[in-house]
Design an enzyme around this catalytic site. Sequence first.
Site, PDB file in Angstrom:
ATOM      1  CG  ASP A 218      -6.766   9.025  -2.994  1.00 24.72           C
ATOM      2  OD1 ASP A 218      -6.289   8.531  -1.955  1.00 24.72           O
ATOM      3  OD2 ASP A 218      -6.761   8.439  -4.092  1.00 24.72           O
TER       4      ASP A 218
ATOM      5  CG  HIS B  96      -0.306   6.775   4.678  1.00 25.97           C
ATOM      6  ND1 HIS B  96       0.729   6.812   3.778  1.00 25.97           N
ATOM      7  CD2 HIS B  96       0.250   6.451   5.879  1.00 25.97           C
ATOM      8  CE1 HIS B  96       1.863   6.501   4.398  1.00 25.97           C
ATOM      9  NE2 HIS B  96       1.600   6.275   5.675  1.00 25.97           N
TER      10      HIS B  96
HETATM   11  C1  G6P Z   1      -4.643   2.706   1.519  1.00 25.43           C
HETATM   12  C2  G6P Z   1      -4.407   2.809   3.000  1.00 25.43           C
HETATM   13  C3  G6P Z   1      -3.358   1.807   3.441  1.00 25.43           C
HETATM   14  C4  G6P Z   1      -3.729   0.413   2.984  1.00 25.43           C
HETATM   15  C5  G6P Z   1      -3.963   0.411   1.475  1.00 25.43           C
HETATM   16  C6  G6P Z   1      -4.405  -0.943   0.956  1.00 25.43           C
HETATM   17  O1  G6P Z   1      -3.514   3.109   0.817  1.00 25.43           O
HETATM   18  O2  G6P Z   1      -4.029   4.115   3.344  1.00 25.43           O
HETATM   19  O3  G6P Z   1      -3.235   1.809   4.848  1.00 25.43           O
HETATM   20  O4  G6P Z   1      -2.739  -0.504   3.309  1.00 25.43           O
HETATM   21  O5  G6P Z   1      -4.950   1.377   1.173  1.00 25.43           O
HETATM   22  O6  G6P Z   1      -5.506  -1.417   1.662  1.00 25.43           O
HETATM   23  P1  G6P Z   1      -5.463  -2.801   2.428  1.00 25.43           P
HETATM   24  O7  G6P Z   1      -6.701  -2.810   3.259  1.00 25.43           O
HETATM   25  O8  G6P Z   1      -5.474  -3.829   1.338  1.00 25.43           O
HETATM   26  O9  G6P Z   1      -4.213  -2.842   3.221  1.00 25.43           O
END
Ligand code: G6P
Length: 481
Positions: free
Chosen positions: A365, A157
């Site tokens: 991003d 992602h």
């Molecule tokens: C981004 C990453 C995700 C992640 C999210 C939130 O979107 O690509 O993998 O889940 O951030 O971050 P966190 O560490 O809170 O899951």
Amino acid sequence: MNLVVVSNRVARGKANEPMTGGLAAALLPVVENSGAIWVGSSGRVRDGFHKEPFAEIEALGSGALAMLDLPAAHYGGYYEGFANSALWPALHSRSDLIRTSQGDYLSYREVNAFMARALLRFRKTGTAFWVQDYHFLALGAELRELGVTEPIGFFLHTPWPTSSVIEGVPHHHELVEAMLAFDLIGFQTALDCDNFASYVREALGLVVQHDGVVISQHGRTRLAVFPIGIDAEKFASAAAKAVSHPDVSRLRRSLNGERLAIGVDRLDYSKGLVNRIHAFDRMWTMHPSLVRSVSLLQIATPSRGGIEAYGNLQSEVARLVSDVNGRHGEVDWTPIRYLNKGYGQAVLAGLYRTAQVGVVTPLHDGMNLVAKEYVAAQNPADPGVLVLSKFAGAANELDTALLVNPHDIDGMARVLAMALSMPLAERRMRHEAMMDKLRRHTIQDWFADFIRALQDIQSEGTTQAGSALWQRRATHSIARH
Ligand code: G6P
């Protein structure tokens, strides 16, 4: 196909509750409808992880959600240590923020191996695995070690940066080699895919064919681009309905004819919050007529608070907001409304529709779904303007947004003022062009395209497990520790 989707963070089936991060929010509606089993972390840890992994399982649409307690001894090293203090900064080209240790790497590998063991219980005939994001780069290799012969896909992602940046990650070589145990690796943009292919060529000395296929000691891996989308129609109708939500109507009433710009981000250094606030500061200085007539609503949801870089950023942004408000504010006017909490999708849709300008200015991003949601939430008869960083993956598709360089503060200030004075006809033209693209490539298409590519690999019989190469390789496992 019996599908098992794996990500670190999962979302429960309540779209109106605040959700952390684009990944979980984006996956929820599609996974829910697919009948897949979605496996991720419960957010809790547990000792004695060598025993049977503990999962809380609940229904999710026509499938299920399985939330695993991860091993207590390794969780910190895995999540805060390696995933978010080595991989995340590097993937966002911030190698200067890498803070990690050998112990963190070992914990990362342990948690990947633990997840592989936990997944075995969801494996049936005809299963395919789809692993999400940088938390589980080695999961394909771990599954193969356990004898899994089914297709395994992976989608990143985040961006994938240039090789010199990736080389700043300890054990980068071993990790990318392990990634080649996936049958299919998906990226958000062609640039990410090309950067990965260059690394594979230069650092691993492998050939990447014209069709994106790499042959490694594991077998065949296909590299491809699958830009993630949103359900634009659903978001648009949620936005139209949300005007009556109490938070949205209170915001409208509080504006008194004043215009609004909105930013919605996790509090993360990749999101460019400091530069954005400097740009608004510069805008109010350069265009005094915009003082009192335009304010910024910045929602910055706290994230990964245990990591020093995030704690420092939180203090820096709070100081900066207070400085700008102190200088430009009036007794009855606050230039920046700054909120450190999360909102559900429905409320956000209404907030986006209320704002004449959407500001999405990350330094880097993968995609940035806020940009897409802001566009979808607009009233087509009188749409707002999206100011978008050219370093967000979304800029490839949303090329009729006002694209900015988030490092150029003066340039951003100029573009913000331009956005605020854009005539209706131009706003409509830009908005229609973007909506058209969003409608033509939804999150449902993204999901279906990836699964189709994985199925093609399966039906061609070219999965790694089906190839003789893998059988040979299984006898000498990747050096793990
Ligand atoms: C981004 C990453 C995700 C992640 C999210 C939130 O979107 O690509 O993998 O889940 O951030 O971050 P966190 O560490 O809170 O899951």
